[in-house]
Design an enzyme around this catalytic site. Structure first.
Site, mmCIF file in Angstrom:
data_model
loop_
_atom_site.group_PDB
_atom_site.id
_atom_site.type_symbol
_atom_site.label_atom_id
_atom_site.label_comp_id
_atom_site.label_asym_id
_atom_site.label_seq_id
_atom_site.Cartn_x
_atom_site.Cartn_y
_atom_site.Cartn_z
ATOM 1 N N LYS A 76 0.867 -1.189 0.000
ATOM 2 C CA LYS A 76 0.000 0.000 0.000
ATOM 3 C C LYS A 76 0.893 1.224 0.000
ATOM 4 C CE LYS A 76 -4.447 0.903 0.211
ATOM 5 N NZ LYS A 76 -5.587 0.042 -0.187
ATOM 6 N N ASP A 128 -7.002 4.224 -4.514
ATOM 7 C CA ASP A 128 -7.661 4.104 -3.205
ATOM 8 C C ASP A 128 -8.261 5.493 -2.969
ATOM 9 O OD1 ASP A 128 -7.798 2.113 -0.717
ATOM 10 O OD2 ASP A 128 -7.423 4.077 0.134
HETATM 11 P P1 NDP Z 1 -12.896 7.755 -2.928
HETATM 12 O O1 NDP Z 1 -11.817 8.742 -2.753
HETATM 13 O O2 NDP Z 1 -13.441 7.515 -4.282
HETATM 14 O O3 NDP Z 1 -14.130 8.088 -1.971
HETATM 15 C C1 NDP Z 1 -13.963 8.209 -0.604
HETATM 16 C C2 NDP Z 1 -15.281 8.611 0.029
HETATM 17 O O4 NDP Z 1 -15.163 8.515 1.440
HETATM 18 C C3 NDP Z 1 -15.665 10.049 -0.259
HETATM 19 O O5 NDP Z 1 -17.049 10.179 -0.231
HETATM 20 C C4 NDP Z 1 -15.013 10.785 0.909
HETATM 21 O O6 NDP Z 1 -15.610 12.045 1.208
HETATM 22 C C5 NDP Z 1 -15.250 9.812 2.035
HETATM 23 N N1 NDP Z 1 -14.198 9.952 3.033
HETATM 24 C C6 NDP Z 1 -12.868 9.833 2.844
HETATM 25 N N2 NDP Z 1 -12.185 10.058 3.964
HETATM 26 C C7 NDP Z 1 -13.105 10.324 4.901
HETATM 27 C C8 NDP Z 1 -13.032 10.643 6.275
HETATM 28 N N3 NDP Z 1 -11.851 10.726 6.908
HETATM 29 N N4 NDP Z 1 -14.199 10.827 6.927
HETATM 30 C C9 NDP Z 1 -15.393 10.747 6.296
HETATM 31 N N5 NDP Z 1 -15.521 10.465 4.980
HETATM 32 C C10 NDP Z 1 -14.404 10.248 4.311
HETATM 33 O O7 NDP Z 1 -12.315 6.392 -2.304
HETATM 34 P P2 NDP Z 1 -12.802 4.884 -2.521
HETATM 35 O O8 NDP Z 1 -14.267 4.840 -2.726
HETATM 36 O O9 NDP Z 1 -11.904 4.271 -3.519
HETATM 37 O O10 NDP Z 1 -12.436 4.246 -1.123
HETATM 38 C C11 NDP Z 1 -13.358 4.159 -0.033
HETATM 39 C C12 NDP Z 1 -12.923 3.072 0.930
HETATM 40 O O11 NDP Z 1 -12.889 1.823 0.226
HETATM 41 C C13 NDP Z 1 -11.529 3.236 1.536
HETATM 42 O O12 NDP Z 1 -11.524 2.680 2.834
HETATM 43 C C14 NDP Z 1 -10.654 2.364 0.620
HETATM 44 O O13 NDP Z 1 -9.488 1.949 1.285
HETATM 45 C C15 NDP Z 1 -11.608 1.214 0.375
HETATM 46 N N6 NDP Z 1 -11.341 0.384 -0.796
HETATM 47 C C16 NDP Z 1 -11.235 0.930 -2.035
HETATM 48 C C17 NDP Z 1 -11.007 0.112 -3.127
HETATM 49 C C18 NDP Z 1 -10.969 0.640 -4.504
HETATM 50 O O14 NDP Z 1 -10.846 -0.163 -5.426
HETATM 51 N N7 NDP Z 1 -11.075 1.929 -4.743
HETATM 52 C C19 NDP Z 1 -10.814 -1.346 -2.967
HETATM 53 C C20 NDP Z 1 -11.035 -1.818 -1.627
HETATM 54 C C21 NDP Z 1 -11.269 -0.971 -0.582
HETATM 55 P P3 NDP Z 1 -14.883 13.390 0.717
HETATM 56 O O15 NDP Z 1 -15.081 13.446 -0.756
HETATM 57 O O16 NDP Z 1 -15.562 14.475 1.471
HETATM 58 O O17 NDP Z 1 -13.437 13.245 1.104
HETATM 59 O O1 2IT Z 2 -7.875 -1.639 -0.681
HETATM 60 C C1 2IT Z 2 -7.821 -2.136 -1.827
HETATM 61 O O2 2IT Z 2 -7.972 -3.344 -2.016
HETATM 62 C C2 2IT Z 2 -7.586 -1.237 -2.959
HETATM 63 N N1 2IT Z 2 -7.509 -0.014 -2.760
HETATM 64 C C3 2IT Z 2 -7.432 -1.787 -4.343
HETATM 65 C C4 2IT Z 2 -6.052 -2.320 -4.559
HETATM 66 C C5 2IT Z 2 -5.709 -2.730 -5.971
HETATM 67 O O3 2IT Z 2 -4.528 -3.024 -6.168
HETATM 68 O O4 2IT Z 2 -6.571 -2.778 -6.844
#
Ligand code: NDP
Ligand code: 2IT
Length: 453
Positions: free
Chosen positions: A126, A166
């Site tokens: 990561k 992420d």
């Molecule tokens: P994005 O940046 O696309 O979206 C994040 C969302 O969460 C936004 O709505 C953001 O609001 C909100 N957010 C972020 N930080 C905070 C905080 N500290 N408090 C409250 N709200 C918050 O990210 P993802 O959708 O990609 O990721 C979301 C979660 O999913 C994370 O935990 C990530 O690690 C996990 N994840 C993502 C994967 C992926 O493929 N993208 C895979 C597996 C897990 P704002 O816009 O106001 O910041």
């Molecule tokens: O938390 C996760 O699994 C991710 N942000 C996606 C990682 C990836 O390599 O696609």
């Protein structure tokens, strides 16, 4: 906590002072693994647990960049290369002001087990930066990404370490990062996933995490002869994971009534239908606006600001049957967990990584809530990243249907592994133990096979 676990955690705390998120992620896994370690002494004598909590390598570097006014900024860049027993390091990059070593180590640690569960050959890693993309112009984001990749490019490669997105890193950022890598190394290769489909990306990668979480929930619901049809669902976040979790819930007959961002949440009792979701996607992905605007646009909905100091978050007090926390770590505390259960929630899918605090996890398990930990529930994203790597290696692109059916099959197999492993270790229905143990055994056995490296 038994004395063996307490002693182990004492050492982890002393060696990694102040890294509270990392400690939280480790203790949960160690608690699940204890019965396995007692049953299989070879893991103890090879010090697998001690080795698995120590990153193989961790990088921290300076990232200078200039804003549109010519002012110079200094951020920190990181990459944690946690474990390569199963394949090249693989895991996302997070750009958010809260990013530090503790958060990235917890994410890298979880990624090792998650990637193992996908059945694909990927190690865990990561990275990211404390850079905040909010309010920055496209040019500023590009200059930052180029500066970040100038250093990172020395440490990654398609057979070494393959980053992805992420929080704060989506298609735009991956494009700028890829462009700079290609320029520096003079190599067009599958060094990042989540790429654009014109230049090596996989169809369904943007959808994969959200869809995968909902597919995992479908498997859990089936164990109770149930389905999404007619269920009321709350989703938190409004980014990549939240958007596609919502989309798949709608396709499967559920009604999603909440979404949020870091400032507050909207509650739409009529449900966020496909037209409203398309509006949210434009708001968030194109205009990069705030979720508050939804309640100005759709009059039936309300907006509530969230106060990070309050003892509970009112989004989790909305009565639902299914909750899909998809924003960030530690967003459901003990009180929130109690509110969800009290109001009839019986299925929680962690779209985000570690969104549920330990007391709330225990409350869910004690109350027989179908609780899917992030390592299992959100593994669809990295799984399709693995499929993107396979497509890049073969210089082929698969159709939407091909990728989606692989994703469904992978989520079914992760569910099966978690479910059967929990039964085997006499904690039937406990998907936390199931995921941790099943993920661990494959990594641990591979570490034994590869000797003391
Ligand atoms: P994005 O940046 O696309 O979206 C994040 C969302 O969460 C936004 O709505 C953001 O609001 C909100 N957010 C972020 N930080 C905070 C905080 N500290 N408090 C409250 N709200 C918050 O990210 P993802 O959708 O990609 O990721 C979301 C979660 O999913 C994370 O935990 C990530 O690690 C996990 N994840 C993502 C994967 C992926 O493929 N993208 C895979 C597996 C897990 P704002 O816009 O106001 O910041
Ligand atoms: O938390 C996760 O699994 C991710 N942000 C996606 C990682 C990836 O390599 O696609």
């Amino acid at each position: 906590m038994n004395s063996g676990i307490a002693e182990f955690m004492q050492r982890v705390s002393e060696r990694n002072p102040g890294q509270t998120e990392f400690h939280q992620a480790v203790v949960e896994v160690v608690e699940s693994l204890w019965p396995v370690l007692e049953q299989f002494p070879e893991y103890r004598s090879a010090k697998i647990l001690e080795r698995i909590v120590e990153p193989e390598r961790q990088l921290m570097f300076r990232v200078n960049w200039q804003d549109d006014q010519g002012e110079i900024h200094v951020n920190r860049g990181f990459r944690i290369q946690m474990n390569s027993a199963l394949g090249p390091y693989k895991g996302g990059l997070r750009f958010h002001p809260s990013v530090n070593i503790s958060i990235l180590k917890f994410l890298a640690f979880e990624q090792v087990f998650k990637n193992s569960l996908t059945t694909l050959p990927m190690g865990g890693g990561k990275g990211g930066s404390d850079f905040d993309p909010k309010g920055k112009s496209d040019h500023e984001v590009m200059r930052f990404c180029q500066s970040f990749m100038t250093e990172l490019s020395r440490h990654i490669g398609p057979n070494t370490d393959v980053p992805a997105g992420d929080i704060g890193v989506g298609g735009r950022e991956i494009g700028y990062l890829f462009g700079q890598y290609k320029r520096l190394r003079n190599a067009f290769e599958g060094v990042l996933t989540g790429k654009g489909t014109n230049w090596g990306g996989s169809l369904i990668r943007p959808e994969a995490t959200g869809y995968g979480a909902v597919y995992f929930g479908q498997e859990m619901l089936k164990t109770r002869d149930d389905s999404y049809q007619g269920k009321i669902v709350s989703v938190s976040g409004s980014g990549n994971v939240a958007q596609y979790a919502t989309e798949k819930c709608l396709q499967l007959g559920a009604k999603v009534v909440t979404m949020s961002d870091s400032k507050g949440f909207i509650h739409d009792p009529d449900g966020i239908d496909e037209e409203k979701l398309a509006w949210i996607m434009k708001l968030k992905n194109n205009r990069r606006g705030r979720i508050k605007e939804y309640a100005d646009h759709y009059k039936g909905a309300s907006y509530t600001e969230t106060d990070p100091r309050a003892d509970s978050n009112p989004i989790w007090d909305v009565p639902v049957q299914v909750a899909i926390p998809s924003a960030t770590q530690n967003e459901i505390n003990s009180k929130d967990g109690q509110n969800l259960v009290k109001n009839g929630c019986f299925c929680v899918l962690e779209g985000a990584n570690m969104p549920t605090m330990p007391d709330a996890v225990n409350h869910f398990i004690d109350n027989k809530v179908l609780f899917a930990p992030g390592k299992a529930a959100n593994a669809g994203g990295v799984a399709v990243s693995g499929l993107e790597m396979a497509q890049n290696s073969s210089r082929m692109s698969w159709t939407r249907d091909e990728v989606d059916s692989h994703l469904q099959r992978i989520m079914e197999s992760i569910h099966k592994a978690c479910h059967e492993t929990a039964e085997r270790f006499e904690c039937s229905g406990n998907y936390v133990n199931g995921a941790n143990i099943a993920g661990f055994i494959k990594v641990a056995d591979s570490m034994l096979d590869q000797g003391l490296v």
